[in-house]
Write a protein that holds these residues in place. Sequence first.
Motif, PDB file in Angstrom:
ATOM      1  N   LEU A  11      38.317  50.799  26.800  1.00 34.61           N
ATOM      2  CA  LEU A  11      37.583  51.953  27.297  1.00 34.61           C
ATOM      3  C   LEU A  11      37.576  51.960  28.823  1.00 34.61           C
ATOM      4  CD1 LEU A  11      35.870  54.448  26.763  1.00 34.61           C
ATOM      5  CD2 LEU A  11      33.869  52.954  26.683  1.00 34.61           C
ATOM      6  N   SER A  12      37.391  50.787  29.421  1.00 34.00           N
ATOM      7  CA  SER A  12      37.412  50.696  30.883  1.00 34.00           C
ATOM      8  C   SER A  12      38.755  51.148  31.440  1.00 34.00           C
ATOM      9  CB  SER A  12      37.133  49.261  31.342  1.00 34.00           C
ATOM     10  OG  SER A  12      35.842  48.869  30.976  1.00 34.00           O
ATOM     11  N   LEU A  13      39.845  50.732  30.786  1.00 28.62           N
ATOM     12  CA  LEU A  13      41.177  51.154  31.229  1.00 28.62           C
ATOM     13  C   LEU A  13      41.346  52.664  31.124  1.00 28.62           C
ATOM     14  CD1 LEU A  13      43.683  48.517  29.810  1.00 28.62           C
ATOM     15  CD2 LEU A  13      43.323  49.118  32.193  1.00 28.62           C
ATOM     16  N   MET A  14      40.871  53.246  30.024  1.00 28.53           N
ATOM     17  CA  MET A  14      41.013  54.690  29.845  1.00 28.53           C
ATOM     18  C   MET A  14      40.199  55.461  30.863  1.00 28.53           C
ATOM     19  SD  MET A  14      41.275  55.197  25.708  1.00 28.53           S
ATOM     20  CE  MET A  14      39.583  54.773  25.435  1.00 28.53           C
ATOM     21  N   VAL A  41      34.779  43.414  36.352  1.00 29.93           N
ATOM     22  CA  VAL A  41      35.963  43.892  35.629  1.00 29.93           C
ATOM     23  C   VAL A  41      36.918  44.547  36.617  1.00 29.93           C
ATOM     24  CG1 VAL A  41      36.861  45.365  33.781  1.00 29.93           C
ATOM     25  CG2 VAL A  41      34.634  44.253  33.518  1.00 29.93           C
ATOM     26  N   PHE A  42      38.147  44.052  36.634  1.00 23.16           N
ATOM     27  CA  PHE A  42      39.159  44.515  37.570  1.00 23.16           C
ATOM     28  C   PHE A  42      40.433  44.876  36.818  1.00 23.16           C
ATOM     29  CE2 PHE A  42      36.321  41.632  39.622  1.00 23.16           C
ATOM     30  CZ  PHE A  42      36.073  42.191  40.869  1.00 23.16           C
ATOM     31  N   GLN A  43      41.111  45.889  37.282  1.00 25.43           N
ATOM     32  CA  GLN A  43      42.429  46.247  36.770  1.00 25.43           C
ATOM     33  C   GLN A  43      43.459  45.644  37.709  1.00 25.43           C
ATOM     34  OE1 GLN A  43      43.410  50.375  37.305  1.00 25.43           O
ATOM     35  NE2 GLN A  43      44.965  50.345  35.705  1.00 25.43           N
ATOM     36  N   MET A  61      43.985  43.387  32.984  1.00 26.36           N
ATOM     37  CA  MET A  61      42.572  43.304  33.352  1.00 26.36           C
ATOM     38  C   MET A  61      42.200  41.884  33.743  1.00 26.36           C
ATOM     39  SD  MET A  61      41.328  46.358  32.688  1.00 26.36           S
ATOM     40  CE  MET A  61      39.588  46.092  32.589  1.00 26.36           C
ATOM     41  N   VAL A  62      41.168  41.793  34.552  1.00 23.42           N
ATOM     42  CA  VAL A  62      40.507  40.521  34.861  1.00 23.42           C
ATOM     43  C   VAL A  62      39.036  40.727  34.549  1.00 23.42           C
ATOM     44  CG1 VAL A  62      39.898  38.843  36.657  1.00 23.42           C
ATOM     45  CG2 VAL A  62      42.131  39.987  36.726  1.00 23.42           C
ATOM     46  N   TYR A  63      38.491  39.846  33.727  1.00 25.24           N
ATOM     47  CA  TYR A  63      37.060  39.859  33.446  1.00 25.24           C
ATOM     48  C   TYR A  63      36.493  38.573  34.023  1.00 25.24           C
ATOM     49  CZ  TYR A  63      32.602  39.690  31.017  1.00 25.24           C
ATOM     50  OH  TYR A  63      31.263  39.603  30.741  1.00 25.24           O
ATOM     51  N   ALA A  64      35.541  38.689  34.956  1.00 25.30           N
ATOM     52  CA  ALA A  64      34.986  37.529  35.653  1.00 25.30           C
ATOM     53  C   ALA A  64      33.473  37.501  35.498  1.00 25.30           C
ATOM     54  CB  ALA A  64      35.364  37.581  37.128  1.00 25.30           C
ATOM     55  N   ILE A  71      42.050  36.618  31.998  1.00 23.19           N
ATOM     56  CA  ILE A  71      43.009  37.652  32.390  1.00 23.19           C
ATOM     57  C   ILE A  71      43.631  38.221  31.123  1.00 23.19           C
ATOM     58  CG2 ILE A  71      45.196  38.093  33.586  1.00 23.19           C
ATOM     59  CD1 ILE A  71      44.311  35.999  35.659  1.00 23.19           C
ATOM     60  N   PHE A  72      43.664  39.535  31.043  1.00 17.79           N
ATOM     61  CA  PHE A  72      44.294  40.228  29.925  1.00 17.79           C
ATOM     62  C   PHE A  72      45.628  40.767  30.407  1.00 17.79           C
ATOM     63  CE2 PHE A  72      39.870  40.104  28.994  1.00 17.79           C
ATOM     64  CZ  PHE A  72      39.813  39.884  27.626  1.00 17.79           C
ATOM     65  N   ASP A  73      46.681  40.296  29.820  1.00 16.55           N
ATOM     66  CA  ASP A  73      48.059  40.641  30.139  1.00 16.55           C
ATOM     67  C   ASP A  73      48.458  40.086  31.502  1.00 16.55           C
ATOM     68  OD1 ASP A  73      48.354  41.940  27.717  1.00 16.55           O
ATOM     69  OD2 ASP A  73      47.784  43.881  28.544  1.00 16.55           O
ATOM     70  N   THR A  74      49.651  39.526  31.542  1.00 16.60           N
ATOM     71  CA  THR A  74      50.129  38.920  32.782  1.00 16.60           C
ATOM     72  C   THR A  74      50.757  39.976  33.667  1.00 16.60           C
ATOM     73  OG1 THR A  74      52.398  38.450  32.067  1.00 16.60           O
ATOM     74  CG2 THR A  74      50.702  36.841  31.449  1.00 16.60           C
ATOM     75  N   PRO A  75      50.792  39.736  34.959  1.00 17.14           N
ATOM     76  CA  PRO A  75      51.598  40.598  35.822  1.00 17.14           C
ATOM     77  C   PRO A  75      53.068  40.535  35.401  1.00 17.14           C
ATOM     78  CG  PRO A  75      50.050  39.328  37.128  1.00 17.14           C
ATOM     79  CD  PRO A  75      50.028  38.755  35.726  1.00 17.14           C
ATOM     80  N   SER A  76      53.841  41.493  35.839  1.00 17.49           N
ATOM     81  CA  SER A  76      55.231  41.591  35.389  1.00 17.49           C
ATOM     82  C   SER A  76      56.169  40.586  36.054  1.00 17.49           C
ATOM     83  CB  SER A  76      55.752  43.017  35.596  1.00 17.49           C
ATOM     84  OG  SER A  76      55.622  43.395  36.944  1.00 17.49           O
ATOM     85  N   SER A  77      55.739  39.943  37.140  1.00 14.93           N
ATOM     86  CA  SER A  77      56.604  38.959  37.805  1.00 14.93           C
ATOM     87  C   SER A  77      55.837  37.665  38.074  1.00 14.93           C
ATOM     88  CB  SER A  77      57.137  39.508  39.136  1.00 14.93           C
ATOM     89  OG  SER A  77      56.098  39.542  40.101  1.00 14.93           O
ATOM     90  N   SER A  78      56.573  36.585  38.202  1.00  9.00           N
ATOM     91  CA  SER A  78      55.962  35.283  38.498  1.00  9.00           C
ATOM     92  C   SER A  78      55.247  35.301  39.838  1.00  9.00           C
ATOM     93  CB  SER A  78      57.028  34.187  38.484  1.00  9.00           C
ATOM     94  OG  SER A  78      57.574  34.054  37.198  1.00  9.00           O
ATOM     95  N   GLU A  79      55.857  35.948  40.837  1.00  4.00           N
ATOM     96  CA  GLU A  79      55.240  36.003  42.165  1.00  4.00           C
ATOM     97  C   GLU A  79      53.895  36.711  42.108  1.00  4.00           C
ATOM     98  OE1 GLU A  79      58.375  37.180  41.507  1.00  4.00           O
ATOM     99  OE2 GLU A  79      59.513  35.494  42.290  1.00  4.00           O
ATOM    100  N   ALA A  80      53.850  37.840  41.396  1.00  3.69           N
ATOM    101  CA  ALA A  80      52.595  38.585  41.282  1.00  3.69           C
ATOM    102  C   ALA A  80      51.561  37.784  40.493  1.00  3.69           C
ATOM    103  CB  ALA A  80      52.841  39.942  40.636  1.00  3.69           C
ATOM    104  N   ALA A  81      51.997  37.038  39.481  1.00  9.34           N
ATOM    105  CA  ALA A  81      51.068  36.191  38.715  1.00  9.34           C
ATOM    106  C   ALA A  81      50.448  35.127  39.612  1.00  9.34           C
ATOM    107  CB  ALA A  81      51.790  35.549  37.540  1.00  9.34           C
ATOM    108  N   GLU A  82      51.263  34.490  40.427  1.00 12.48           N
ATOM    109  CA  GLU A  82      50.744  33.478  41.344  1.00 12.48           C
ATOM    110  C   GLU A  82      49.762  34.103  42.333  1.00 12.48           C
ATOM    111  OE1 GLU A  82      54.325  31.742  42.913  1.00 12.48           O
ATOM    112  OE2 GLU A  82      54.720  30.652  41.048  1.00 12.48           O
ATOM    113  N   GLN A  83      50.081  35.307  42.825  1.00 12.31           N
ATOM    114  CA  GLN A  83      49.178  36.004  43.743  1.00 12.31           C
ATOM    115  C   GLN A  83      47.865  36.361  43.052  1.00 12.31           C
ATOM    116  OE1 GLN A  83      51.632  39.276  44.971  1.00 12.31           O
ATOM    117  NE2 GLN A  83      52.663  38.100  46.570  1.00 12.31           N
TER     118      GLN A  83
END
Length: 157
Positions: A11-14, A41-43, A61-64, A71-83
């Motif tokens: 719902l938050s994403l929508m 909650v962060f997108q 998403m990130v829920y903190a 974290i819900f779903d990983t970023p599309s690249s390793s570099e972005a995941a590390e960031q």
Amino acid sequence: MLRSFFNFILLSLMLVGCTPSSKVMTIGEGELLVRRLVPGVFQHITFLQTQSFGRVACNGMVYAKDGEAIIFDTPSSSEAAEQLLHWVETELKCTVKAVVVNHFHVDCLGSLDVFHQQEIPSFANQQTIDLAIAAEEPAVPQMAIKEGANLLVGGHQ
């Protein structure tokens, strides 16, 4: 309870498209964007270059809460995941306790290996795990989420 939590995240994403412009933070070289939706909650948004559709946005998403994050779903690249992991640790002052993969495409598990290298456990439903194995993805979620399971973040369900 887990289903209710996932419904809240979806719902938050929508609602992101229905809210007035919220501040989008650019992390690193601009391939990772983060938008605060509501407190805790962060997108996260990364981009994937595809042959069929060109450059497409990939959302997660990130829920903190109370020093912990999922974290819900990983970023599309390793570099972005590390960031993203660095941002969660330094800006949110949270330890990432888990990553939850919603489906088996690269936009959701493309950088799962980065999480595994940092010993962050990964979860998905069994069908997602089976499809990732069948697709010979380089990294596959480690544990299946069972119906009615709960994940704790900051001591809260």
